[in-house]
Design a protein around this motif. Structure first.
Motif, PDB file in Angstrom:
ATOM      1  N   MET A  58       0.842  -1.200   0.000  1.00 32.58           N
ATOM      2  CA  MET A  58       0.000   0.000   0.000  1.00 32.58           C
ATOM      3  C   MET A  58       0.873   1.244   0.000  1.00 32.58           C
ATOM      4  SD  MET A  58      -3.159  -0.739   2.588  1.00 32.58           S
ATOM      5  CE  MET A  58      -2.090  -1.097   3.977  1.00 32.58           C
ATOM      6  N   LEU A 111       0.752  -0.355   9.082  1.00 38.90           N
ATOM      7  CA  LEU A 111      -0.391  -0.806   8.291  1.00 38.90           C
ATOM      8  C   LEU A 111      -0.026  -0.898   6.806  1.00 38.90           C
ATOM      9  CD1 LEU A 111      -3.292   1.256   9.936  1.00 38.90           C
ATOM     10  CD2 LEU A 111      -2.990  -1.225  10.031  1.00 38.90           C
ATOM     11  N   ALA A 112       0.723   0.097   6.325  1.00 42.05           N
ATOM     12  CA  ALA A 112       1.078   0.128   4.904  1.00 42.05           C
ATOM     13  C   ALA A 112       1.996  -1.027   4.520  1.00 42.05           C
ATOM     14  CB  ALA A 112       1.745   1.462   4.567  1.00 42.05           C
ATOM     15  N   LYS A 169      -0.445  -6.680   5.218  1.00 42.35           N
ATOM     16  CA  LYS A 169      -1.590  -7.012   4.376  1.00 42.35           C
ATOM     17  C   LYS A 169      -2.809  -6.247   4.861  1.00 42.35           C
ATOM     18  CE  LYS A 169      -4.474 -10.891   2.877  1.00 42.35           C
ATOM     19  NZ  LYS A 169      -4.745 -12.356   3.016  1.00 42.35           N
ATOM     20  N   TYR A 170      -3.557  -5.682   3.928  1.00 42.79           N
ATOM     21  CA  TYR A 170      -4.731  -4.911   4.307  1.00 42.79           C
ATOM     22  C   TYR A 170      -5.795  -5.810   4.928  1.00 42.79           C
ATOM     23  CZ  TYR A 170      -9.108  -2.336   4.017  1.00 42.79           C
ATOM     24  OH  TYR A 170     -10.307  -1.751   4.319  1.00 42.79           O
ATOM     25  N   GLU A 171      -6.287  -5.375   6.081  1.00 44.61           N
ATOM     26  CA  GLU A 171      -7.373  -6.071   6.773  1.00 44.61           C
ATOM     27  C   GLU A 171      -8.507  -5.075   6.980  1.00 44.61           C
ATOM     28  OE1 GLU A 171      -7.589  -9.169   7.510  1.00 44.61           O
ATOM     29  OE2 GLU A 171      -5.524  -9.852   7.145  1.00 44.61           O
ATOM     30  N   PRO A 230     -10.796   4.918   1.449  1.00 44.60           N
ATOM     31  CA  PRO A 230     -10.151   4.474   2.690  1.00 44.60           C
ATOM     32  C   PRO A 230     -10.923   4.965   3.907  1.00 44.60           C
ATOM     33  CG  PRO A 230      -8.518   5.269   1.120  1.00 44.60           C
ATOM     34  CD  PRO A 230      -9.857   5.616   0.559  1.00 44.60           C
ATOM     35  N   ASN A 273      -7.236   4.048   6.558  1.00 44.87           N
ATOM     36  CA  ASN A 273      -6.616   2.857   5.999  1.00 44.87           C
ATOM     37  C   ASN A 273      -7.522   2.266   4.919  1.00 44.87           C
ATOM     38  OD1 ASN A 273      -4.570   0.903   5.832  1.00 44.87           O
ATOM     39  ND2 ASN A 273      -5.710  -0.509   7.129  1.00 44.87           N
ATOM     40  N   PRO A 327      -7.320  -0.494   1.012  1.00 45.84           N
ATOM     41  CA  PRO A 327      -6.544  -1.500   0.281  1.00 45.84           C
ATOM     42  C   PRO A 327      -5.285  -0.948  -0.361  1.00 45.84           C
ATOM     43  CG  PRO A 327      -8.875  -1.748  -0.177  1.00 45.84           C
ATOM     44  CD  PRO A 327      -8.733  -0.464   0.595  1.00 45.84           C
ATOM     45  N   ARG A 328      -5.325   0.331  -0.808  1.00 47.20           N
ATOM     46  CA  ARG A 328      -4.152   0.876  -1.517  1.00 47.20           C
ATOM     47  C   ARG A 328      -3.518   2.076  -0.831  1.00 47.20           C
ATOM     48  NH1 ARG A 328      -6.244   1.890  -7.423  1.00 47.20           N
ATOM     49  NH2 ARG A 328      -8.263   1.982  -6.378  1.00 47.20           N
ATOM     50  N   THR A 348      -2.749   4.209   3.008  1.00 44.42           N
ATOM     51  CA  THR A 348      -2.805   4.437   4.442  1.00 44.42           C
ATOM     52  C   THR A 348      -2.390   5.875   4.673  1.00 44.42           C
ATOM     53  OG1 THR A 348      -2.245   2.136   4.939  1.00 44.42           O
ATOM     54  CG2 THR A 348      -1.954   3.717   6.702  1.00 44.42           C
TER      55      THR A 348
END
Length: 215
Positions: free
Chosen positions: A1, A31-32, A35-37, A181, A205, A207-208, A210
């Motif tokens: 991300m 976070l970046a 894996k995106y949660e 986001p 936050n 998927p792509r 943060t």
């Protein structure tokens, strides 16, 4: 991300505690790099509320954060439900440190007793509304709202709320689909007695992207 930094500083106050913006930046970096949660959703019966049912849930202004002190700023909470599908972590920064702002069912009134009984004790908040006496008296007026996804809106003295805004919107209008986001955590710095300024830190936050912000 991708990691973005946004600094729209329109509220400012001296730090109430040794909490620094770099702490939010570090969270965003973690976070970046992972894996995106997506944030956990609130129970389905709350997401299934229609607009009128959701609007019937009311926060009691008497339960506003900082109401008991001499701060001119107060904080009203926004309940999850309808299009606010997940809770947001809210924290207070004061002279003693950083403390989570806990959810309290008794701070809300619900349209039916059945709905009230189904509300989890640890549900959490969807966001918050800042209030301040914008007029000559002591009446608290809502002037800044953060709630759901990356939605926010603000208003100045002698103005009216107009169009809302988003912290960021990705690929709007493209066939691939839009991405918004979500705000996932806030830190509200308690202002001093009589202060007309305060500071809010926010973390978004997606998927792509943060994003961390201070205002």
């Amino acid at each position: 991300m991708l990691l973005l930094l946004i600094l729209p500083v329109f509220l400012y106050t001296a730090s109430a505690h040794a909490f620094k913006f770099e702490e939010v930046v570090d969270k965003a970096k973690a976070l970046a790099e992972g894996k995106y949660e997506p944030p956990p959703e609130v129970p389905g019966f709350l997401r299934d509320l229609d607009y009128q049912e959701y609007q019937a849930i009311r926060f009691n202004p008497e339960a506003s954060l900082w109401r008991e002190g001499r701060s001119r700023f107060q904080v009203m909470m926004v309940p999850p439900g309808n299009f606010y599908t997940h809770a947001v972590k809210l924290n207070e920064i004061d002279a003693d440190g950083v403390h989570p702002i806990q959810f309290d069912r008794t701070a809300y009134s619900f349209p039916t007793s059945d709905l009230a009984k189904r509300i989890p004790a640890d549900l959490g908040h969807a966001g918050f509304k800042l209030t301040y006496p914008l007029g000559a008296g002591t009446e608290q007026n809502q002037f800044l709202v953060f709630a759901g996804a990356s939605y926010f809106r603000g208003v100045g003295a002698r103005n009216r709320f107009g169009i809302s805004a988003r912290g960021i919107a990705v690929d709007t209008g493209l066939p691939s689909g839009e991405e918004f986001p979500s705000f996932v955590e806030f830190w509200l710095e308690r202002p001093g007695a009589g202060s007309d300024r305060m500071r809010v830190y926010g973390l978004l936050n997606g998927p792509r992207f943060t994003i961390q912000t201070v205002c």
